[in-house]
Scaffold this motif. Sequence first.
Motif, mmCIF file in Angstrom:
data_model
loop_
_atom_site.group_PDB
_atom_site.id
_atom_site.type_symbol
_atom_site.label_atom_id
_atom_site.label_comp_id
_atom_site.label_asym_id
_atom_site.label_seq_id
_atom_site.Cartn_x
_atom_site.Cartn_y
_atom_site.Cartn_z
ATOM 1 N N LYS A 295 -9.891 -4.938 1.875
ATOM 2 C CA LYS A 295 -8.614 -5.325 2.479
ATOM 3 C C LYS A 295 -7.671 -5.882 1.432
ATOM 4 N N GLY A 296 -6.425 -5.419 1.488
ATOM 5 C CA GLY A 296 -5.427 -5.847 0.524
ATOM 6 C C GLY A 296 -4.829 -7.204 0.839
ATOM 7 N N THR A 297 -4.101 -7.727 -0.126
ATOM 8 C CA THR A 297 -3.478 -9.044 0.009
ATOM 9 C C THR A 297 -1.969 -8.958 0.200
ATOM 10 N N GLY A 298 -1.479 -7.726 0.407
ATOM 11 C CA GLY A 298 -0.051 -7.585 0.692
ATOM 12 C C GLY A 298 0.749 -6.929 -0.392
ATOM 13 N N SER A 299 0.208 -6.848 -1.606
ATOM 14 C CA SER A 299 0.939 -6.209 -2.701
ATOM 15 C C SER A 299 0.072 -5.114 -3.287
ATOM 16 N N GLY A 300 0.615 -3.909 -3.304
ATOM 17 C CA GLY A 300 -0.135 -2.781 -3.809
ATOM 18 C C GLY A 300 0.164 -2.512 -5.260
ATOM 19 N N LEU A 301 0.006 -1.240 -5.672
ATOM 20 C CA LEU A 301 0.257 -0.851 -7.046
ATOM 21 C C LEU A 301 1.754 -0.730 -7.296
ATOM 22 N N PRO A 302 2.186 -0.972 -8.533
ATOM 23 C CA PRO A 302 3.607 -0.822 -8.848
ATOM 24 C C PRO A 302 4.028 0.637 -8.805
ATOM 25 N N SER A 303 5.269 0.877 -8.487
ATOM 26 C CA SER A 303 5.801 2.233 -8.454
ATOM 27 C C SER A 303 6.830 2.393 -9.552
ATOM 28 N N GLY A 304 6.909 3.584 -10.101
ATOM 29 C CA GLY A 304 7.879 3.828 -11.162
ATOM 30 C C GLY A 304 9.231 4.244 -10.641
ATOM 31 N N LYS A 305 9.424 4.200 -9.311
ATOM 32 C CA LYS A 305 10.668 4.680 -8.721
ATOM 33 C C LYS A 305 11.414 3.545 -8.051
ATOM 34 N N GLY A 306 12.737 3.659 -8.052
ATOM 35 C CA GLY A 306 13.559 2.720 -7.310
ATOM 36 C C GLY A 306 13.846 1.441 -8.065
ATOM 37 N N ASP B 266 -1.592 10.940 -6.033
ATOM 38 C CA ASP B 266 -0.777 11.708 -5.088
ATOM 39 C C ASP B 266 -0.250 10.764 -4.015
ATOM 40 N N LYS B 267 1.044 10.792 -3.785
ATOM 41 C CA LYS B 267 1.650 9.959 -2.755
ATOM 42 C C LYS B 267 1.281 10.514 -1.380
ATOM 43 N N VAL B 268 0.787 9.641 -0.491
ATOM 44 C CA VAL B 268 0.414 10.049 0.862
ATOM 45 C C VAL B 268 0.974 9.042 1.853
ATOM 46 N N SER B 269 1.051 9.458 3.119
ATOM 47 C CA SER B 269 1.550 8.551 4.154
ATOM 48 C C SER B 269 0.874 8.877 5.476
ATOM 49 N N GLY B 270 0.935 7.925 6.393
ATOM 50 C CA GLY B 270 0.352 8.092 7.716
ATOM 51 C C GLY B 270 0.781 6.931 8.575
ATOM 52 N N SER B 271 0.107 6.750 9.701
ATOM 53 C CA SER B 271 0.477 5.622 10.558
ATOM 54 C C SER B 271 0.154 4.292 9.883
ATOM 55 N N PHE B 272 -0.701 4.318 8.869
ATOM 56 C CA PHE B 272 -1.026 3.096 8.123
ATOM 57 C C PHE B 272 0.109 2.668 7.213
ATOM 58 N N GLY B 273 1.042 3.582 6.916
ATOM 59 C CA GLY B 273 2.105 3.327 5.964
ATOM 60 C C GLY B 273 2.061 4.371 4.869
ATOM 61 N N SER B 274 2.087 3.932 3.643
ATOM 62 C CA SER B 274 2.021 4.873 2.523
ATOM 63 C C SER B 274 1.158 4.298 1.411
ATOM 64 N N GLY B 275 0.811 5.172 0.481
ATOM 65 C CA GLY B 275 -0.021 4.761 -0.641
ATOM 66 C C GLY B 275 -0.256 5.928 -1.568
ATOM 67 N N ALA C 270 -10.074 7.824 -4.045
ATOM 68 C CA ALA C 270 -9.702 6.476 -3.618
ATOM 69 C C ALA C 270 -8.253 6.458 -3.153
ATOM 70 N N LEU C 271 -8.020 5.830 -2.005
ATOM 71 C CA LEU C 271 -6.665 5.613 -1.486
ATOM 72 C C LEU C 271 -6.330 4.140 -1.638
ATOM 73 N N ILE C 272 -5.226 3.861 -2.313
ATOM 74 C CA ILE C 272 -4.722 2.494 -2.431
ATOM 75 C C ILE C 272 -3.389 2.434 -1.714
ATOM 76 N N THR C 273 -3.346 1.685 -0.619
ATOM 77 C CA THR C 273 -2.126 1.608 0.182
ATOM 78 C C THR C 273 -1.112 0.699 -0.484
ATOM 79 N N ASP C 274 0.124 0.773 0.008
ATOM 80 C CA ASP C 274 1.181 -0.046 -0.577
ATOM 81 C C ASP C 274 0.974 -1.535 -0.350
ATOM 82 N N ASN C 275 0.111 -1.895 0.625
ATOM 83 C CA ASN C 275 -0.168 -3.318 0.816
ATOM 84 C C ASN C 275 -1.431 -3.757 0.079
#
Length: 425
Positions: A353-364, A380-389, A399-404
Amino acid sequence: MPRNEPTEGTDEWGEGRSPKRRKAVRYAVPVAVAGVAAATIGLVPAFAGSGSPDLPKISAQDLIAKIASSDVQQLSGTVRVTTDLGLPSLPGMGGAAGSFGGGRGGEQGGKSDDGASAAPQSKLMELASGAHTLRVAADGPDKQRVSIVDKAAEYSLVHNGKEVWAYDSGSNTAVHSTGAGRHGDRHHVPKDLPGDLKNATPQDLAKQALKAAGDTTSVTVDGTAKVAGRDAYQLLIKPKQAASTVGSIRVAVDAANGTPLKFTLTPKSGGPAAVDVGYTNVDFAKPDAGLFSFTPPKGAKVVDGDKERAKAEREHGKQGKDFGARKGAEDFKKGLGGLNVVGKGWTSIATIKGTGSGLPSGKGPGAGGDAGKFLDSLGDKVSGSFGSGRVFSTRLVNALITDNGTVYVGAVDKQALIDAADAAK
């Protein structure tokens, strides 16, 4: 000295030694595996009898029972380990392996300041990529030797009774440990010695594969083979679950004594084996007693492993067997919010379980800079009802690492990870 069941080939353990016949480390598969496997594995009524060599027919149940009842304890040989998980070859991997080995220091100028380079754990990372040669020997439960020989360097782990030596020729460092200080019994030696390196032998890999097998698995006998000059049956283990990234596991089993001689794991995606571990020569006879004696070379740095362990335990304010490993696991688990496993069989997925901060993104705006761009190029960027990661992939493990910051990892395909993340919402 009588020799029974000889096989092809001999090799040397190092400079200054004459060629000797070898014995491979043998850690018997529990007899209980036979009964449990026969009751739970999805056995297909296939028989071996074709191919080369020509051997009597045997069922999958009987071959598993043969492995389980094998009690070979005096062996030696040379094991070739080839691993191709699709991991990038990163510079400085040896140093990283040393830091993961539990040592408090590093290597300076090729010399270890605390024995970390000679710790067994520091060698496990090296076996995760490329090809390596291991020389192994055993004479019962109290005498084992494992040596990794690569290029001009050699690493040896020697267990003789209560004495354990680990020696790294690259740093010319030796770590000496005994059973002293463990539960007040000077003759106590941990059962897992000579260390996790033993898990690189075909016997232990086969044992772990059979332990993991259940009703999600098909097990058949698929022909015969010659391995290290020995006649062998081939046990074929295949997941029934479509989401698994494992294509098959093939175990060559000695037809005479039931010892696994070769272990090959092939990914579902095809190509070369992800893990291929097998004897190139093997001998079933009592090894020379001198193999289990060790004297540090002249000029070697000798570290007292018992004192180092006791010091680490005092610094943490606790005592007890396997404290360091348990404390590290507890800290890791606590720091990442807890570890859980979902699913079963070959599609089990570990979640952290994450702590609210995921991996840094090179965009934006406010992106993670070069680090974020590098991660974007790998995952690979993926998304679903969980959000994105992002999904990071090897040939076997994804391994999937979500944005949170929540992590889902397993030997499963990308969609299985996304489904697991969606189900957790």
